[in-house]
Design a protein around this motif. Structure first.
Motif, PDB file in Angstrom:
ATOM      1  N   SER A  70       0.840  -1.208   0.000  1.00  0.00           N
ATOM      2  CA  SER A  70       0.000   0.000   0.000  1.00  0.00           C
ATOM      3  C   SER A  70       0.874   1.257   0.000  1.00  0.00           C
ATOM      4  O   SER A  70       0.931   1.986   0.984  1.00  0.00           O
ATOM      5  CB  SER A  70      -0.948  -0.007   1.197  1.00  0.00           C
ATOM      6  N   PRO A  71       1.538   1.516  -1.137  1.00  0.00           N
ATOM      7  CA  PRO A  71       2.488   2.633  -1.201  1.00  0.00           C
ATOM      8  C   PRO A  71       1.852   4.015  -1.055  1.00  0.00           C
ATOM      9  O   PRO A  71       2.552   4.976  -0.725  1.00  0.00           O
ATOM     10  CB  PRO A  71       3.134   2.475  -2.578  1.00  0.00           C
ATOM     11  N   GLU A  72       0.556   4.113  -1.273  1.00  0.00           N
ATOM     12  CA  GLU A  72      -0.077   5.432  -1.184  1.00  0.00           C
ATOM     13  C   GLU A  72      -0.744   5.676   0.170  1.00  0.00           C
ATOM     14  O   GLU A  72      -1.407   6.692   0.347  1.00  0.00           O
ATOM     15  CB  GLU A  72      -1.059   5.606  -2.330  1.00  0.00           C
ATOM     16  N   ASN A  73      -0.533   4.784   1.107  1.00  0.00           N
ATOM     17  CA  ASN A  73      -1.048   4.994   2.456  1.00  0.00           C
ATOM     18  C   ASN A  73      -0.142   6.012   3.151  1.00  0.00           C
ATOM     19  O   ASN A  73       1.004   5.719   3.499  1.00  0.00           O
ATOM     20  CB  ASN A  73      -1.068   3.664   3.216  1.00  0.00           C
ATOM     21  N   ILE A  74      -0.656   7.189   3.359  1.00  0.00           N
ATOM     22  CA  ILE A  74       0.149   8.287   3.896  1.00  0.00           C
ATOM     23  C   ILE A  74       0.671   7.976   5.296  1.00  0.00           C
ATOM     24  O   ILE A  74       1.731   8.465   5.687  1.00  0.00           O
ATOM     25  CB  ILE A  74      -0.632   9.623   3.861  1.00  0.00           C
ATOM     26  N   ASP A  75      -0.046   7.140   6.046  1.00  0.00           N
ATOM     27  CA  ASP A  75       0.417   6.782   7.392  1.00  0.00           C
ATOM     28  C   ASP A  75       1.780   6.110   7.362  1.00  0.00           C
ATOM     29  O   ASP A  75       2.605   6.325   8.254  1.00  0.00           O
ATOM     30  CB  ASP A  75      -0.584   5.856   8.092  1.00  0.00           C
ATOM     31  N   HIS A  76       2.025   5.290   6.347  1.00  0.00           N
ATOM     32  CA  HIS A  76       3.330   4.630   6.236  1.00  0.00           C
ATOM     33  C   HIS A  76       4.439   5.672   6.079  1.00  0.00           C
ATOM     34  O   HIS A  76       5.524   5.531   6.645  1.00  0.00           O
ATOM     35  CB  HIS A  76       3.381   3.660   5.055  1.00  0.00           C
ATOM     36  N   TRP A  77       4.163   6.705   5.309  1.00  0.00           N
ATOM     37  CA  TRP A  77       5.151   7.762   5.077  1.00  0.00           C
ATOM     38  C   TRP A  77       5.354   8.586   6.341  1.00  0.00           C
ATOM     39  O   TRP A  77       6.485   8.925   6.697  1.00  0.00           O
ATOM     40  CB  TRP A  77       4.728   8.620   3.888  1.00  0.00           C
ATOM     41  N   HIS A  78       4.262   8.915   7.018  1.00  0.00           N
ATOM     42  CA  HIS A  78       4.382   9.639   8.289  1.00  0.00           C
ATOM     43  C   HIS A  78       5.208   8.830   9.284  1.00  0.00           C
ATOM     44  O   HIS A  78       6.119   9.364   9.930  1.00  0.00           O
ATOM     45  CB  HIS A  78       2.999   9.897   8.904  1.00  0.00           C
ATOM     46  N   ASP A  79       4.847   7.561   9.427  1.00  0.00           N
ATOM     47  CA  ASP A  79       5.537   6.725  10.407  1.00  0.00           C
ATOM     48  C   ASP A  79       7.018   6.563  10.077  1.00  0.00           C
ATOM     49  O   ASP A  79       7.871   6.587  10.974  1.00  0.00           O
ATOM     50  CB  ASP A  79       4.871   5.354  10.513  1.00  0.00           C
ATOM     51  N   THR A  80       7.338   6.392   8.792  1.00  0.00           N
ATOM     52  CA  THR A  80       8.742   6.264   8.393  1.00  0.00           C
ATOM     53  C   THR A  80       9.526   7.515   8.771  1.00  0.00           C
ATOM     54  O   THR A  80      10.615   7.430   9.349  1.00  0.00           O
ATOM     55  CB  THR A  80       8.856   5.990   6.879  1.00  0.00           C
ATOM     56  N   ALA A  81       8.961   8.669   8.476  1.00  0.00           N
ATOM     57  CA  ALA A  81       9.621   9.925   8.844  1.00  0.00           C
ATOM     58  C   ALA A  81       9.714  10.057  10.360  1.00  0.00           C
ATOM     59  O   ALA A  81      10.727  10.533  10.890  1.00  0.00           O
ATOM     60  CB  ALA A  81       8.868  11.113   8.242  1.00  0.00           C
ATOM     61  N   GLY A  82       8.682   9.617  11.071  1.00  0.00           N
ATOM     62  CA  GLY A  82       8.695   9.675  12.529  1.00  0.00           C
ATOM     63  C   GLY A  82       9.778   8.787  13.128  1.00  0.00           C
ATOM     64  O   GLY A  82      10.489   9.195  14.062  1.00  0.00           O
ATOM     65  N   TYR A  83       9.911   7.567  12.606  1.00  0.00           N
ATOM     66  CA  TYR A  83      10.968   6.677  13.104  1.00  0.00           C
ATOM     67  C   TYR A  83      12.355   7.236  12.771  1.00  0.00           C
ATOM     68  O   TYR A  83      13.282   7.096  13.576  1.00  0.00           O
ATOM     69  CB  TYR A  83      10.804   5.264  12.544  1.00  0.00           C
ATOM     70  N   ALA A  84      12.481   7.875  11.613  1.00  0.00           N
ATOM     71  CA  ALA A  84      13.759   8.517  11.268  1.00  0.00           C
ATOM     72  C   ALA A  84      14.054   9.645  12.267  1.00  0.00           C
ATOM     73  O   ALA A  84      15.199   9.806  12.709  1.00  0.00           O
ATOM     74  CB  ALA A  84      13.732   9.047   9.838  1.00  0.00           C
ATOM     75  N   ALA A  85      13.030  10.405  12.643  1.00  0.00           N
ATOM     76  CA  ALA A  85      13.222  11.473  13.627  1.00  0.00           C
ATOM     77  C   ALA A  85      13.624  10.892  14.983  1.00  0.00           C
ATOM     78  O   ALA A  85      14.498  11.441  15.667  1.00  0.00           O
ATOM     79  CB  ALA A  85      11.950  12.309  13.761  1.00  0.00           C
ATOM     80  N   CYS A  86      13.010   9.775  15.365  1.00  0.00           N
ATOM     81  CA  CYS A  86      13.386   9.127  16.628  1.00  0.00           C
ATOM     82  C   CYS A  86      14.837   8.644  16.568  1.00  0.00           C
ATOM     83  O   CYS A  86      15.593   8.819  17.529  1.00  0.00           O
ATOM     84  CB  CYS A  86      12.446   7.962  16.930  1.00  0.00           C
ATOM     85  N   GLY A  87      15.225   8.052  15.450  1.00  0.00           N
ATOM     86  CA  GLY A  87      16.615   7.620  15.282  1.00  0.00           C
ATOM     87  C   GLY A  87      17.571   8.793  15.366  1.00  0.00           C
ATOM     88  O   GLY A  87      18.616   8.718  16.025  1.00  0.00           O
ATOM     89  N   GLY A  88      17.213   9.880  14.716  1.00  0.00           N
ATOM     90  CA  GLY A  88      18.041  11.086  14.800  1.00  0.00           C
ATOM     91  C   GLY A  88      18.132  11.606  16.220  1.00  0.00           C
ATOM     92  O   GLY A  88      19.195  12.053  16.663  1.00  0.00           O
ATOM     93  N   GLY A  89      17.031  11.520  16.959  1.00  0.00           N
ATOM     94  CA  GLY A  89      17.041  11.937  18.359  1.00  0.00           C
ATOM     95  C   GLY A  89      17.955  11.069  19.203  1.00  0.00           C
ATOM     96  O   GLY A  89      18.649  11.567  20.104  1.00  0.00           O
ATOM     97  N   ILE A  90      17.984   9.770  18.909  1.00  0.00           N
ATOM     98  CA  ILE A  90      18.877   8.856  19.632  1.00  0.00           C
ATOM     99  C   ILE A  90      20.335   9.233  19.363  1.00  0.00           C
ATOM    100  O   ILE A  90      21.158   9.279  20.280  1.00  0.00           O
ATOM    101  CB  ILE A  90      18.582   7.394  19.233  1.00  0.00           C
ATOM    102  N   ILE A  91      20.648   9.523  18.108  1.00  0.00           N
ATOM    103  CA  ILE A  91      22.019   9.927  17.762  1.00  0.00           C
ATOM    104  C   ILE A  91      22.394  11.222  18.472  1.00  0.00           C
ATOM    105  O   ILE A  91      23.491  11.338  19.030  1.00  0.00           O
ATOM    106  CB  ILE A  91      22.167  10.073  16.231  1.00  0.00           C
TER     107      ILE A  91
END
Length: 99
Positions: A70-91
């Motif tokens: 489901s590539p057009e499910n915007i939630d997947h894109w939000h969540d991916t960006a959110g997890y990237a932000a969490c990873g950046g916060g850990i760094i």
């Protein structure tokens, strides 16, 4: 186009900065707990233990795999960006701790 990207990032920012501690706990603490559980579960398969940053990368992989069906499910894109932000916060947290 720039405004749509800005709006998207505002939505992600709201997701990762609002207080979710009452339901999920702090993201960094939660990722550490997930890493500990994965280390127990996968101990026979791991060369070295996973850490919270590994969990952020794993969660991004989960979202990427969901995008296949489901590539057009915007939630997947939000969540991916959110997890990237969490990873950046850990760094960033690791950088602060090493000073």
């Amino acid at each position: 186009m720039a405004q749509r990207r800005s709006d998207f990032l505002d939505q992600v920012r709201a997701m990762v900065t609002k207080d979710r501690s009452s339901t999920h706990g702090d993201a960094e603490d939660n990722f550490a707990d997930i890493a500990a559980l994965l280390n127990i579960t996968l101990k026979k398969h791991l060369v070295k233990p996973l850490d919270p940053l590994d969990v952020a990368k794993i969660m991004i992989c989960v979202k990427l795999s969901r995008m296949i069906s489901s590539p057009e499910n915007i939630d997947h894109w939000h969540d991916t960006a959110g997890y990237a932000a969490c990873g950046g916060g850990i760094i960033e947290s690791k950088k602060q701790q090493s000073k």
